[in-house]
Scaffold this active site. Structure first.
Site, PDB file in Angstrom:
ATOM      1  N   SER A 305     -23.853  24.214  29.568  1.00  0.00           N
ATOM      2  CA  SER A 305     -25.260  23.890  29.802  1.00  0.00           C
ATOM      3  C   SER A 305     -25.892  23.445  28.501  1.00  0.00           C
ATOM      4  O   SER A 305     -25.400  23.759  27.415  1.00  0.00           O
ATOM      5  CB  SER A 305     -26.002  25.133  30.303  1.00  0.00           C
ATOM      6  OG  SER A 305     -26.247  26.042  29.228  1.00  0.00           O
ATOM      7  N   ASP A 306     -26.987  22.700  28.601  1.00  0.00           N
ATOM      8  CA  ASP A 306     -27.830  22.536  27.438  1.00  0.00           C
ATOM      9  C   ASP A 306     -28.458  23.898  27.157  1.00  0.00           C
ATOM     10  O   ASP A 306     -28.406  24.812  27.982  1.00  0.00           O
ATOM     11  CB  ASP A 306     -28.899  21.465  27.684  1.00  0.00           C
ATOM     12  CG  ASP A 306     -29.368  20.811  26.387  1.00  0.00           C
ATOM     13  OD1 ASP A 306     -29.225  21.437  25.328  1.00  0.00           O
ATOM     14  OD2 ASP A 306     -29.896  19.685  26.437  1.00  0.00           O
ATOM     15  N   CYS A 307     -29.040  24.051  25.976  1.00  0.00           N
ATOM     16  CA  CYS A 307     -29.410  25.389  25.528  1.00  0.00           C
ATOM     17  C   CYS A 307     -30.595  25.948  26.302  1.00  0.00           C
ATOM     18  O   CYS A 307     -31.680  25.370  26.295  1.00  0.00           O
ATOM     19  CB  CYS A 307     -29.654  25.371  24.030  1.00  0.00           C
ATOM     20  SG  CYS A 307     -28.132  24.957  23.149  1.00  0.00           S
ATOM     21  N   ALA A 309     -30.619  26.046  29.505  1.00  0.00           N
ATOM     22  CA  ALA A 309     -30.775  25.340  30.775  1.00  0.00           C
ATOM     23  C   ALA A 309     -30.385  26.201  31.965  1.00  0.00           C
ATOM     24  O   ALA A 309     -30.887  25.985  33.073  1.00  0.00           O
ATOM     25  CB  ALA A 309     -29.960  24.046  30.771  1.00  0.00           C
TER      26      ALA A 309
END
Length: 787
Positions: A305-307, A309
């Protein structure tokens, strides 16, 4: 303390809380790295607890080895290791590992990377931002840059100062000029991004699905349809991108398809935003139906995931009623790593409630560690050439030269009335503006510690000029002209004036989108006063996005404009090499420069591409207005003539779709990669200056579903160092995928009709051909039944 911090962060706005969490992670990583140089270790497969486990058996395949390791883990160990800062399993001799290192245009500061305060591993090569390297339209250059980045990354890892997994590249098409992160991308055209990312991944990973070892693991981000950070109060964390399947297939996802299917990238990052109502990191249509089932993203590859997310699935997307369900939804959809701590916090609850099971956790962990197996993480170091790289392989003379070359090749000459290159009579310069003495600013974002930074001022001095530097104004300064008189006085004393300005990280960066495309602050006011002096005046425009240059373009007192993006460690040298004629400009704009009115005509939240009553159309393919400077525009110091080379080009050529498809099935792994034809162009330098030339081939015509694009790029290449009166042939291969169109379901078709290919933005050469027979689907598209 961590609980207290989290409690306090809950009282902050979401965007601020997330930003603080990322800053906290960076500070913690830095603190840990400075107390222990050996931040990374390797499992002991000789004398350690895993010595007799299959994970250490080099004769077995990666997924078998990884599963043998993961089968030893307890449920607690499985949930603990679902995050980027994995603690490992100490009882098995498995070290902690941070999956988050950065290398967008050089090894960069990040939780997984630690620079030494001085001496060995205190710096790494800093290349231009991708937007400038994209302007070079030079695929071999991109592969060469990526090869150096991965070499230096491996050297840092061998010293315990970096991981093996790099969360780069950003390949979201730069569709909207206001996007703050557009500087991280190669540009707006999907075919250009496809070619760029293929070469980049080959250089980073050490080949296409290399054996026996990956060099490093790259990560294609942000999947998918992500190009809004913070616009008019709308945050990326909770934005729901409404995207048609046609636009997903034809525009937003082709770079990811090439990255995954063709270049075999080993990891992908799901984005903050939702797509058609479902958060990307919980979106099984994106992560399973397309990524794994359609593109073949195998089980030795993983999704992060993006941070934060995964947390954002719960809030602000409000997709689930409780946090455990959000963490479970991400895991079950195919998100294997949570950048953050949300999953490790809430997956134990999800496991206890039966929302997930141990098999789900093991699947994710096996994907991650199969990737590490392919990096040689468990193998003897003496058998791996990459494990022998060290400090002597960082910032080599070859790397320094390539960083300089990349900056030179990407710079774009937008206007020149003949003042450039400077004549020998120009010796005294007035160098004015907020970029005139820029150093770290030249790196843009996601940067590391550069070995050196050559500002425009230093570049001018090294080029032998007598330079008077005046700051003049900041990028965003308004209602303050106190610096103008000194700038004007310096201009009066000079033989020529250079104003260095544009954009910077105060107005375009991650979490900051622009509200307009006008020059910020009072920079143009200062330029107007410099114009009145009457000296030769050059505007050096920097920054990732484009600005409306109409006033500069139309002013007779502005003699030249050159765009320099974020040019990296040798930016000042590259700029003055071009200004003096030591190098000739040949870069092309990788994005459209729109007039200021564009920002008022369509909101950033509108994801559609085609023109409508509320949208003038996006990118050069669909924009119905008149751009200030169009995509692909770029001037030279010389002139060229062109002629078709190879087989004679008759007024019309006919191709049978059935025959093309039949041959394609025999020659290509996928029909969209099958050839249509190769168009050879003989390029002759008819001027007096040795120069590169970027050959861009566009196609247009009324084929496929309406509305029809203005034109679309189908091939490009860069000719190098063509001397006066010399000629060479530029080969421009065109695939079926390049001329295909997507229907409303997302399926790609080759349509019968009349096509016209044109060389360059000005149509220097044109050739018309027809495709005959029945429209034929060359790529299917899965159905999105959930949204």
């Amino acid at each position: 303390m961590e609980f207290l911090i989290d409690t306090l962060l809950n009282y902050l706005p979401l965007w601020m809380a997330n930003a603080m969490r990322r800053l906290s992670a960076l500070l913690i990583a830095f603190a840990v790295g400075t107390t222990s140089v050996k931040a990374y270790g390797f499992p002991d497969c000789v004398n350690g607890p895993l010595a007799n486990n299959t994970v250490c058996d080099t004769s077995k395949d990666a997924i078998t080895r990884a599963r043998a390791l993961i089968d030893l883990w307890t449920d607690e160990e499985l949930t603990n290791n679902t995050v980027n800062a994995s603690p490992g399993v100490s009882r098995l001799g498995l070290p902690a590992y941070n999956w988050w290192s950065e290398g967008l245009h050089g090894v960069a500061q990040s939780p997984g990377v630690t620079f030494a305060p001085s001496g060995d591993f205190s710096h790494a090569s800093s290349f231009p931002q991708p937007i400038l390297m994209g302007a070079a339209f030079d695929d071999p250059l991109i592969q060469a840059v990526a090869t150096i980045v991965s070499t230096e990354a491996r050297a840092f890892n061998n010293a315990g100062r970096a991981g093996l997994d790099y969360w780069t590249p950003n390949i979201n098409p730069f569709k909207d000029p206001r996007w703050g992160r557009g500087q991280e991308t190669p540009g707006e055209d999907p075919l250009h991004l496809q070619q760029y990312v293929y070469n980049l991944i080959v250089g980073l990973q050490g080949g296409v699905d290399p054996k026996p070892y990956f060099k490093i693991v790259a990560d294609c981000k942000h999947y998918a349809a992500y190009d809004l950070d913070n616009w008019e109060g709308i945050q990326r964390y909770g934005f729901d991108a409404q995207v048609t399947q046609q636009d997903l297939s034809e525009y937003y996802l082709p770079p990811f398809q090439t990255c995954v299917r063709d270049a075999k990238v080993a990891s992908v990052m799901c984005s903050y935003n939702a797509v058609n109502g479902i958060p990307s990191c919980a979106n099984s249509f994106l992560l399973q139906d397309i990524l794994r089932d359609t593109w073949g993203f195998t089980d030795d590859r993983w999704v992060t995931s993006d941070c934060d997310a995964v947390q954002n699935i719960y809030t602000p997307h409000n997709y689930t009623d409780d946090p455990a369900q959000a963490a479970a939804d991400a895991l079950l959809a195919g998100t294997d790593i949570d950048c953050g701590t949300f999953s490790s916090t809430y997956l134990p609850d999800a496991l206890a409630r039966g929302i997930i099971n141990s098999t789900d956790l093991k699947r994710a962990a096996s994907r991650q560690y199969a990737s590490l197996v392919r990096l040689g993480y468990f193998d003897p170091p003496e058998s791996q050439p990459y494990r022998q790289l060290g400090w002597s392989d960082v910032n080599t003379p070859e790397a320094q030269q390539l960083a300089h070359t990349a900056a030179v090749e990407g710079m774009v000459l937008l206007k020149n009335d003949g003042v450039l290159p400077f004549s020998k009579g120009i010796r005294r310069l007035a160098l004015i503006g907020p970029w005139a003495n820029a150093t770290q600013l030249m790196q843009g974002n996601y940067f590391g510690v550069a070995p050196f930074l050559i500002s425009p001022l230093l570049g001018a001095q090294q080029a032998g000029f007598d330079v008077e530097y005046v700051f003049g104004t900041n990028v965003t300064t308004r209602n303050d002209t106190s610096g103008f008189p000194a700038a004007v006085a310096a201009a009066k004393r000079a033989d020529a004036v250079i104003f260095a300005g544009g954009l910077d990280e105060t107005v375009e960066r991650e979490s900051v989108d622009r509200l307009n495309v006008t020059w910020p602050g009072n920079q143009l006011d200062l330029v107007a006063e410099l114009e009145s002096v009457g000296k030769p005046l050059v505007v050096a425009q920097f920054g990732g996005g484009q600005l409306d240059d109409t006033a500069l373009k139309n002013s007779r007192a502005v003699n030249a404009i050159i765009w320099g993006g974020y040019p990296g460690q040798s930016g000042g040298t590259a700029l003055f090499d071009i200004l003096t004629g030591k190098a000739a400009p040949a870069g092309r704009l990788p994005i459209t420069q729109y007039p200021a009115a564009y920002a008022d005509q369509v909101p950033m939240t509108d994801m559609t591409l085609r023109p409508s009553a509320t949208n003038p159309g996006r990118t050069y393919k669909w924009y119905t207005g008149a751009p200030v400077f169009e995509f692909g525009f770029g001037l030279h110091y010389t002139t060229f003539s062109f002629a078709w080379a190879g087989a004679p080009r008759t007024p019309t050529t006919a191709y049978s779709i059935a025959q093309l498809v039949s041959k394609g099935k025999q020659s290509a792994a996928f029909l969209d990669l099958a050839p249509l034809d190769t168009f050879g162009v003989r390029v002759t330098n008819t001027g007096k200056v040795t120069s590169d030339y970027v050959a861009l081939l566009f196609v247009s015509g009324s084929f496929g579903p309406a509305p029809h694009p203005n034109k679309q790029l189908v091939s490009y290449t860069r000719v190098h160092s063509l001397a006066p009166r010399k000629s060479t042939v530029a080969e421009l291969p065109v695939t079926l995928g390049a001329i295909a169109r997507a229907d409303e379901t997302g399926a790609k078709w080759v349509y019968p009709g009349t096509y016209t290919v044109a060389l360059d933005t000005t149509g220097e050469l044109k050739h018309t051909f027809t495709l005959t027979g029945q429209a034929t689907m060359i790529a299917d598209w899965p159905s999105d039944s959930r949204s």
